[in-house]
Design a protein around this motif. Structure first.
Motif, mmCIF file in Angstrom:
data_model
loop_
_atom_site.group_PDB
_atom_site.id
_atom_site.type_symbol
_atom_site.label_atom_id
_atom_site.label_comp_id
_atom_site.label_asym_id
_atom_site.label_seq_id
_atom_site.Cartn_x
_atom_site.Cartn_y
_atom_site.Cartn_z
ATOM 1 N N VAL A 90 -18.347 5.808 -14.623
ATOM 2 C CA VAL A 90 -19.328 6.294 -13.656
ATOM 3 C C VAL A 90 -20.038 7.482 -14.284
ATOM 4 O O VAL A 90 -19.400 8.478 -14.658
ATOM 5 N N LYS A 125 -14.204 4.098 -12.357
ATOM 6 C CA LYS A 125 -13.967 3.140 -11.285
ATOM 7 C C LYS A 125 -13.033 2.069 -11.807
ATOM 8 O O LYS A 125 -13.344 1.373 -12.770
ATOM 9 N N TYR A 172 -11.514 4.164 -2.178
ATOM 10 C CA TYR A 172 -10.490 3.180 -2.557
ATOM 11 C C TYR A 172 -10.429 2.078 -1.509
ATOM 12 O O TYR A 172 -10.711 2.302 -0.327
ATOM 13 N N GLU A 180 -8.894 -1.258 -5.685
ATOM 14 C CA GLU A 180 -10.083 -0.685 -6.318
ATOM 15 C C GLU A 180 -10.188 0.780 -5.912
ATOM 16 O O GLU A 180 -10.000 1.108 -4.735
ATOM 17 N N VAL A 220 -11.940 4.934 -7.264
ATOM 18 C CA VAL A 220 -12.725 5.752 -8.194
ATOM 19 C C VAL A 220 -12.020 7.081 -8.393
ATOM 20 O O VAL A 220 -11.717 7.784 -7.420
#
Length: 218
Positions: A41, A51, A114, A126, A128
């Motif tokens: 990112v 990420k 998330y 997932e 960041v």
């Protein structure tokens, strides 16, 4: 008994209790597998975060998917499961180290976002990781590695295609992946460990199998 409790703690590192399996191959070390993807990112020629997308193997995912049942992706059930898993990942500093010129690059304690979802029979986390301060892309390379020190969980990129640069950095930056090749004796030792064993902490077994990501920008 201490080994048992240490191993059980490691088993919960991703927030999941692994299911027992009939096949003896499941008891080989490592016991859990995560397929990773990472997107850098960036903003204003600085790296500001990572990420990550972690896809867990079917056995590791089974408990989570069972608990989620038929709940919809945006339900409270999934949000609660995501928070539980993310809390355990955060407690291990995201299993991720970032270095530049031999010095650690710090990141924020909390992820900026998330989610936890289902992909077939697999759970997908997932999130960041925001850096504490923007890191200029230009300069000495940034080195990134993600691994479980105990090697209880195998965390692997399938190839360089699992690493992604944003369009605004693609022209000036190159991202590469190095996969180590531990010697036969170390591989045999890892395979000899079962669910009743844990490698010595000072051995840092996972780091010896850990892939290294290098980001070099002009």
């Amino acid at each position: 008994m201490k080994k048992y409790h240490a191993l059980k703690t490691a088993c919960r590192l991703t927030g999941i209790a692994l299911l027992a399996a009939v096949s003896t191959s499941v008891f080989a070390h490592p016991h859990s597998f995560i397929d990773m993807q990472t997107t850098l990112v960036t903003r204003d020629k600085n790296l500001i975060g990572l990420k990550m997308v972690w896809t867990m193997d079917e056995i590791t995912s089974a408990d989570l998917l069972y608990d989620a049942g038929k709940a919809t992706p945006d339900s409270v059930v999934w949000k609660k499961l995501a928070a539980e898993v993310m809390a355990r990942v955060m407690a291990q500093h995201y299993f991720t180290n970032v270095y530049r010129d031999g010095k650690p690059v710090n990141y924020m304690r909390l992820p900026s976002e998330y989610t936890l979802s289902r992909s077939g029979d697999k759970a997908v986390l997932e999130f960041v990781i925001p850096l504490a301060e923007p890191a200029p892309l230009a300069g000495k390379p940034l080195l990134i590695s993600t691994f479980d020190p105990s090697y209880f969980v195998d965390m692997t990129y399938k190839g360089a295609q699992a690493l992604h640069l944003p369009a605004d950095a693609a022209a000036a930056c190159k991202i590469s992946l190095f996969t180590p090749a531990p010697n036969a004796s170390l591989q045999a030792y890892a395979l000899s460990l079962d669910k009743a064993d844990a490698p010595p902490e000072d051995m840092d077994l996972g780091q010896q199998f850990a892939q290294k990501v290098t980001l070099q920008c002009q």
